[in-house]
Design an enzyme around this catalytic site. Structure first.
Site, mmCIF file in Angstrom:
data_model
loop_
_atom_site.group_PDB
_atom_site.id
_atom_site.type_symbol
_atom_site.label_atom_id
_atom_site.label_comp_id
_atom_site.label_asym_id
_atom_site.label_seq_id
_atom_site.Cartn_x
_atom_site.Cartn_y
_atom_site.Cartn_z
ATOM 1 N N ASN A 9 0.868 -1.178 0.000
ATOM 2 C CA ASN A 9 0.000 0.000 0.000
ATOM 3 C C ASN A 9 0.905 1.228 0.000
ATOM 4 O O ASN A 9 1.534 1.545 1.010
ATOM 5 C CB ASN A 9 -0.885 -0.033 1.263
ATOM 6 C CG ASN A 9 -1.680 1.242 1.426
ATOM 7 O OD1 ASN A 9 -1.785 2.051 0.496
ATOM 8 N ND2 ASN A 9 -2.242 1.436 2.614
ATOM 9 N N TRP A 10 0.965 1.893 -1.142
ATOM 10 C CA TRP A 10 1.903 3.016 -1.274
ATOM 11 C C TRP A 10 1.385 4.310 -0.651
ATOM 12 O O TRP A 10 2.117 5.298 -0.570
ATOM 13 C CB TRP A 10 2.230 3.258 -2.753
ATOM 14 C CG TRP A 10 3.105 2.200 -3.344
ATOM 15 C CD1 TRP A 10 3.733 1.181 -2.679
ATOM 16 C CD2 TRP A 10 3.471 2.045 -4.723
ATOM 17 N NE1 TRP A 10 4.464 0.410 -3.551
ATOM 18 C CE2 TRP A 10 4.318 0.920 -4.813
ATOM 19 C CE3 TRP A 10 3.153 2.757 -5.891
ATOM 20 C CZ2 TRP A 10 4.853 0.497 -6.033
ATOM 21 C CZ3 TRP A 10 3.697 2.332 -7.094
ATOM 22 C CH2 TRP A 10 4.539 1.207 -7.160
ATOM 23 N N LYS A 11 0.133 4.338 -0.280
ATOM 24 C CA LYS A 11 -0.447 5.556 0.320
ATOM 25 C C LYS A 11 -0.140 6.763 -0.583
ATOM 26 O O LYS A 11 -0.127 6.606 -1.796
ATOM 27 C CB LYS A 11 0.080 5.739 1.748
ATOM 28 C CG LYS A 11 -0.044 4.440 2.553
ATOM 29 C CD LYS A 11 0.237 4.592 4.014
ATOM 30 C CE LYS A 11 0.090 3.223 4.685
ATOM 31 N NZ LYS A 11 0.100 3.311 6.127
ATOM 32 N N HIS A 96 -9.466 1.695 4.680
ATOM 33 C CA HIS A 96 -8.162 1.771 5.355
ATOM 34 C C HIS A 96 -8.282 2.707 6.558
ATOM 35 O O HIS A 96 -9.001 3.712 6.510
ATOM 36 C CB HIS A 96 -7.091 2.269 4.383
ATOM 37 C CG HIS A 96 -5.726 2.166 4.981
ATOM 38 N ND1 HIS A 96 -5.238 3.118 5.842
ATOM 39 C CD2 HIS A 96 -4.787 1.205 4.896
ATOM 40 C CE1 HIS A 96 -4.031 2.737 6.249
ATOM 41 N NE2 HIS A 96 -3.732 1.581 5.687
ATOM 42 N N GLU A 98 -6.538 4.985 7.713
ATOM 43 C CA GLU A 98 -6.272 6.415 7.481
ATOM 44 C C GLU A 98 -7.483 7.090 6.854
ATOM 45 O O GLU A 98 -7.781 8.245 7.141
ATOM 46 C CB GLU A 98 -5.010 6.573 6.611
ATOM 47 C CG GLU A 98 -3.765 6.269 7.425
ATOM 48 C CD GLU A 98 -2.646 5.593 6.659
ATOM 49 O OE1 GLU A 98 -2.621 5.671 5.421
ATOM 50 O OE2 GLU A 98 -1.790 4.961 7.319
ATOM 51 N N GLU A 168 -5.695 -4.753 10.365
ATOM 52 C CA GLU A 168 -4.571 -3.857 10.640
ATOM 53 C C GLU A 168 -4.844 -3.088 11.928
ATOM 54 O O GLU A 168 -5.617 -2.116 11.915
ATOM 55 C CB GLU A 168 -4.398 -2.848 9.504
ATOM 56 C CG GLU A 168 -4.116 -3.488 8.163
ATOM 57 C CD GLU A 168 -3.506 -2.482 7.188
ATOM 58 O OE1 GLU A 168 -2.420 -2.738 6.694
ATOM 59 O OE2 GLU A 168 -4.110 -1.426 6.962
ATOM 60 N N GLY A 174 2.526 2.027 10.647
ATOM 61 C CA GLY A 174 3.543 3.064 10.479
ATOM 62 C C GLY A 174 4.251 3.428 11.771
ATOM 63 O O GLY A 174 4.974 4.421 11.823
ATOM 64 N N SER A 213 3.221 -2.369 10.285
ATOM 65 C CA SER A 213 4.657 -2.516 10.510
ATOM 66 C C SER A 213 5.205 -3.880 10.090
ATOM 67 O O SER A 213 6.103 -4.427 10.748
ATOM 68 C CB SER A 213 5.005 -2.214 11.966
ATOM 69 O OG SER A 213 4.709 -0.855 12.260
ATOM 70 N N GLY A 234 2.753 -1.228 4.141
ATOM 71 C CA GLY A 234 2.928 0.164 3.744
ATOM 72 C C GLY A 234 4.397 0.488 3.509
ATOM 73 O O GLY A 234 4.956 0.202 2.448
ATOM 74 N N GLY A 235 5.046 1.062 4.524
ATOM 75 C CA GLY A 235 6.415 1.565 4.407
ATOM 76 C C GLY A 235 7.395 0.615 3.729
ATOM 77 O O GLY A 235 8.165 1.026 2.853
HETATM 78 P P1 PGA Z 1 2.816 0.075 7.503
HETATM 79 O O1 PGA Z 1 1.377 0.364 6.868
HETATM 80 O O2 PGA Z 1 3.286 -1.241 6.913
HETATM 81 O O3 PGA Z 1 3.681 1.216 7.072
HETATM 82 O O4 PGA Z 1 2.628 -0.022 8.972
HETATM 83 C C1 PGA Z 1 0.454 -0.661 6.660
HETATM 84 C C2 PGA Z 1 -0.825 -0.125 6.060
HETATM 85 O O5 PGA Z 1 -1.233 0.991 6.431
HETATM 86 O O6 PGA Z 1 -1.447 -0.773 5.217
#
Ligand code: PGA
Length: 251
Positions: A9-11, A96, A98, A168, A174, A213, A234-235
């Site tokens: 997930n590149w956000k 998601h 966010e 999640e 993150g 994470s 994500g990251g």
């Molecule tokens: P993260 O994000 O791996 O950076 O914790 C995961 C996500 O939000 O899907």
């Protein structure tokens, strides 16, 4: 048998040029994943969906990060299902954390989006998870259960076959604060139990991912859990080397 799924997930990261470079570099990885029966994908921003679809392997899943439930209309800033379909994008992240936190994405809104995607034969990746306060108050299963029930309201057994659910915990996204593998397994199993209660045996075909994470050095432990079928990352999915290491560590 549920196929493993690794989804990045590149956000709000990567310009189109950067996304194209990643897509080209990811080609051999998609081949490797396919040979090992793993589904591999990324969720770029809307502006990069077309370029990633065009330049990545045809086996790469390319997912949007959000969609509107209406086909068209006065919804400034939104993108619709026909617009995604025009570029052969048929996966979308829904709910998601966010978007739940910053864009007022409620379970009801997620439900409308999931129903619209399924009616268009697309794959929703429905994200659920509790906040730190809810976790500390021991409310994880109340919250996640409600998200699953309300988000998937009025769907049938046939509808949910292609659905993917991603658990999640918000407190681990993150933050580098991982949920233990025991928590990941326990909540992913709980999600499957709720799916079973709602839809019966088809729940055994639905993939439940863990996210929060996930890194190359812990992905294997998560995917060794019986009810964790993959990861939403994500990251650690942003750089091609790290993305490759995620894949290599689950082969
Ligand atoms: P993260 O994000 O791996 O950076 O914790 C995961 C996500 O939000 O899907």
């Amino acid at each position: 048998m549920r196929r493993k799924l690794l989804l990045g997930n590149w956000k709000m990261n990567k310009t189109s040029a950067e996304a194209k470079e990643f897509a080209l570099q990811s080609r051999p990885l998609a081949e490797k994943a396919k040979l090992n029966n793993i589904d591999l994908g990324v969720a770029p921003t809307n502006l990069s969906l077309a370029t990633v679809k065009e330049n990545a392997s045809k086996d790469m899943i390319v997912s949007a990060q959000n969609v509107h439930f209406k086909e068209s209309g006065a919804f400034t800033g939104e993108v619709s299902i026909p617009m995604l379909k025009e570029f052969n994008i048929d996966w979308v992240l829904i709910g998601h954390s966010e978007r739940r936190a910053y864009d007022n994405e409620t379970n009801e809104k997620c439900n409308l989006k999931i129903k619209a995607l399924i009616a268009n034969d697309m794959v929703p990746v429905y994200c659920v998870g509790e906040t730190l306060d809810e976790f500390d108050a021991g409310k994880t299963k109340d919250v996640v259960g409600k998200q699953v029930r309300e988000g998937l309201k009025d769907l049938t057994k046939d509808d949910v076959k292609k659905l993917v659910v991603a658990y999640e915990p918000v407190w681990s996204i993150g933050t580098g604060k991982n949920a233990s593998t025991d928590i990941a397994q326990d909540v992913c199993k709980f999600v499957r139990d709720v799916l079973k209660e709602l839809f019966g045996e088809v729940a055994d075909e639905i993939r439940v991912l863990y996210g929060g994470s996930v890194k190359p050095d812990n992905i294997k432990a998560y995917l060794s859990c019986k009810d964790v079928d993959g990861a939403l990352v994500g990251g650690a999915s942003l750089k091609i080397d790290s993305y490759e290491a995620l894949l290599n560590n689950i082969l």
